[in-house]
Design a protein around this motif. Structure first.
Motif, short mmCIF file in Angstrom:
data_model
loop_
_atom_site.label_atom_id
_atom_site.label_comp_id
_atom_site.label_asym_id
_atom_site.label_seq_id
_atom_site.Cartn_x
_atom_site.Cartn_y
_atom_site.Cartn_z
N UNK A 106 0.85 -1.20 0.00
CA UNK A 106 0.00 0.00 0.00
C UNK A 106 0.89 1.25 0.00
N UNK A 107 0.70 2.16 -0.96
CA UNK A 107 1.51 3.38 -0.97
C UNK A 107 1.18 4.27 0.22
N UNK A 108 2.21 4.84 0.82
CA UNK A 108 2.01 5.66 2.01
C UNK A 108 2.81 6.93 2.01
N UNK A 109 2.51 7.77 3.00
CA UNK A 109 3.26 9.01 3.23
C UNK A 109 3.25 9.29 4.73
N UNK A 110 4.27 10.01 5.17
CA UNK A 110 4.45 10.32 6.59
C UNK A 110 4.54 11.84 6.77
N UNK A 111 3.81 12.32 7.77
CA UNK A 111 3.89 13.72 8.19
C UNK A 111 4.17 13.70 9.69
N UNK A 112 5.21 14.41 10.11
CA UNK A 112 5.44 14.54 11.55
C UNK A 112 5.11 15.96 11.97
N UNK A 113 4.48 16.08 13.13
CA UNK A 113 3.98 17.37 13.62
C UNK A 113 4.44 17.54 15.05
N UNK A 114 5.02 18.71 15.35
CA UNK A 114 5.58 18.93 16.68
C UNK A 114 5.43 20.40 17.06
N UNK A 115 5.43 20.65 18.36
CA UNK A 115 5.42 22.03 18.82
C UNK A 115 6.83 22.63 18.81
N UNK A 116 7.83 21.79 18.62
CA UNK A 116 9.22 22.24 18.62
C UNK A 116 9.75 22.55 17.23
N UNK A 117 10.98 23.03 17.20
CA UNK A 117 11.63 23.40 15.95
C UNK A 117 12.10 22.20 15.13
N UNK A 118 12.38 21.08 15.79
CA UNK A 118 12.93 19.93 15.08
C UNK A 118 11.84 19.20 14.28
N UNK A 119 10.59 19.46 14.57
CA UNK A 119 9.45 19.04 13.77
C UNK A 119 9.24 17.54 13.71
N UNK A 120 9.65 16.81 14.72
CA UNK A 120 9.43 15.37 14.74
C UNK A 120 10.29 14.59 13.77
N UNK A 121 11.47 15.11 13.46
CA UNK A 121 12.37 14.47 12.49
C UNK A 121 12.67 13.02 12.87
N UNK A 122 12.99 12.78 14.14
CA UNK A 122 13.33 11.42 14.58
C UNK A 122 12.17 10.46 14.43
N UNK A 123 10.98 10.88 14.83
CA UNK A 123 9.79 10.03 14.70
C UNK A 123 9.48 9.74 13.24
N UNK A 124 9.61 10.75 12.41
CA UNK A 124 9.34 10.59 10.98
C UNK A 124 10.20 9.46 10.41
N UNK A 125 11.47 9.47 10.74
CA UNK A 125 12.39 8.47 10.17
C UNK A 125 12.26 7.11 10.85
N UNK A 126 11.94 7.07 12.13
CA UNK A 126 11.68 5.78 12.78
C UNK A 126 10.46 5.13 12.16
N UNK A 127 9.43 5.92 11.91
CA UNK A 127 8.21 5.38 11.30
C UNK A 127 8.52 4.85 9.90
N UNK A 128 9.31 5.57 9.15
CA UNK A 128 9.69 5.11 7.80
C UNK A 128 10.40 3.76 7.85
N UNK A 129 11.23 3.54 8.88
CA UNK A 129 11.91 2.24 9.02
C UNK A 129 10.90 1.11 9.19
N UNK A 130 9.92 1.31 10.05
CA UNK A 130 8.90 0.28 10.26
C UNK A 130 8.09 0.06 8.99
N UNK A 131 7.75 1.13 8.29
CA UNK A 131 6.96 1.01 7.07
C UNK A 131 7.73 0.28 5.97
N UNK A 132 9.03 0.47 5.94
CA UNK A 132 9.85 -0.27 4.97
C UNK A 132 9.74 -1.76 5.23
N UNK A 133 9.81 -2.15 6.49
CA UNK A 133 9.77 -3.57 6.82
C UNK A 133 8.43 -4.21 6.49
N UNK A 134 7.32 -3.45 6.64
CA UNK A 134 6.01 -4.03 6.33
C UNK A 134 5.61 -3.76 4.87
N UNK A 135 6.59 -3.34 4.07
CA UNK A 135 6.46 -3.18 2.63
C UNK A 135 5.46 -2.12 2.20
#
Length: 185
Positions: A106-135
Motif C-alpha cells: 500500500x503506498x504511504x506518506x508520513x507527516x510529523x507534527x511537533x510544537x518544537x523546531x525539530x518538527x518530529x524528524x526522529x519520529x518521521x524516520x523511525x516510522x519510515x523504518x517500520x513502514x519499509x519492513x512491512x512493505x
C-alpha cells in the motif's frame, strides 16, 4: 474520475492533538480524487501473538480498513525521538498474523507534527523504518516536518498559516500522484 480510499492514522490520542488538526487540514486540502478517512487506533488492544487464535474485534476491524484502503497517510508526533506506542502497535497488529500483512504494497506518506523546531524528524524516520519492513512504499519527497504547530491553528482547530496551507496542499498533490503510481487495483 477514479477515487482512491486513503486510510489516515494519527499517532497522537490527545483531544487537542496538533497531529489530528493537521490530519483534518490535509483532508480538507486533498485533491478530489482522494477520499480520506481517519482510522481510530486508540482502542486497539496491545499486540500479543497469543490472541491470534481469536483476535480482538478491534484488530480485525483495523486489518479490514487497511485492506480496503488504496493508500495510507500517517501523522506522528515525536515521543522520546521515536513514534508513539499506539502507532507502533497499529503497525504490529496490521502486519500479523505472519504471512497476512495488511500493509503489504500500500503506498504511504508520513507527516510529523511537533510544537518544537525539530518538527518530529526522529519520529518521521523511525516510522519510515517500520513502514519499509512491512512493505509500504513510502513517498520520499516532499518530506513533511511541521514544526511550531502550536502557532499554526486558531482556537477552533483551523489552520491559519497560509504558507503551511500551501505546503500541505502541494504535499497532498504529490501524494495523489504517488498513490496513482503505486496503487494495486
Amino acid at each position: 474520475m477514479e477515487k482512491y480510499k486513503i486510510a489516515v492514522f494519527v499517532g497522537s490520542l490527545r483531544k487537542g492533538s496538533y497531529n489530528l488538526k493537521t490530519a483534518k487540514a490535509l483532508m480538507a486540502l486533498a485533491p478530489e480524487s482522494l477520499s480520506l478517512e481517519l482510522v481510530n487506533i486508540g482502542d486497539l488492544p496491545m499486540f500479543n501473538e497469543d490472541l491470534e487464535d481469536t483476535p480482538p474485534k478491534e484488530w480485525t476491524a483495523l486489518r479490514e480498513k487497511i485492506h480496503a484502503a488504496d493508500g495510507l497517510l500517517f501523522l506522528t508526533p515525536e515521543y522520546n525521538r521515536s513514534v508513539p506506542g499506539v502507532l507502533k502497535n497499529a503497525i504490529d497488529v496490521g502486519s500479523r498474523p505472519y504471512g497476512q500483512n495488511a500493509w503489504d504494497g500500500k503506498p504511504g506518506a508520513v507527516v510529523s507534527v511537533s510544537i518544537g523546531d525539530i518538527s518530529g524528524f526522529g519520529a518521521n524516520h523511525h516510522l519510515r523504518q517500520s513502514l519499509t519492513f512491512v512493505n509500504v512504499p513510502t513517498m520520499a519527497q516532499p518530506e513533511a516536518y511541521i514544526g511550531n504547530a502550536g502557532e499554526l491553528f486558531d482556537e477552533n482547530g483551523n489552520l491559519t498559516n497560509d504558507s503551511t496551507k500551501e505546503f500541505l496542499r502541494s504535499f497532498m498533490e504529490a501524494f495523489e500522484k504517488w498513490v496513482k503510481t503505486h496503487v494495486k487495483k
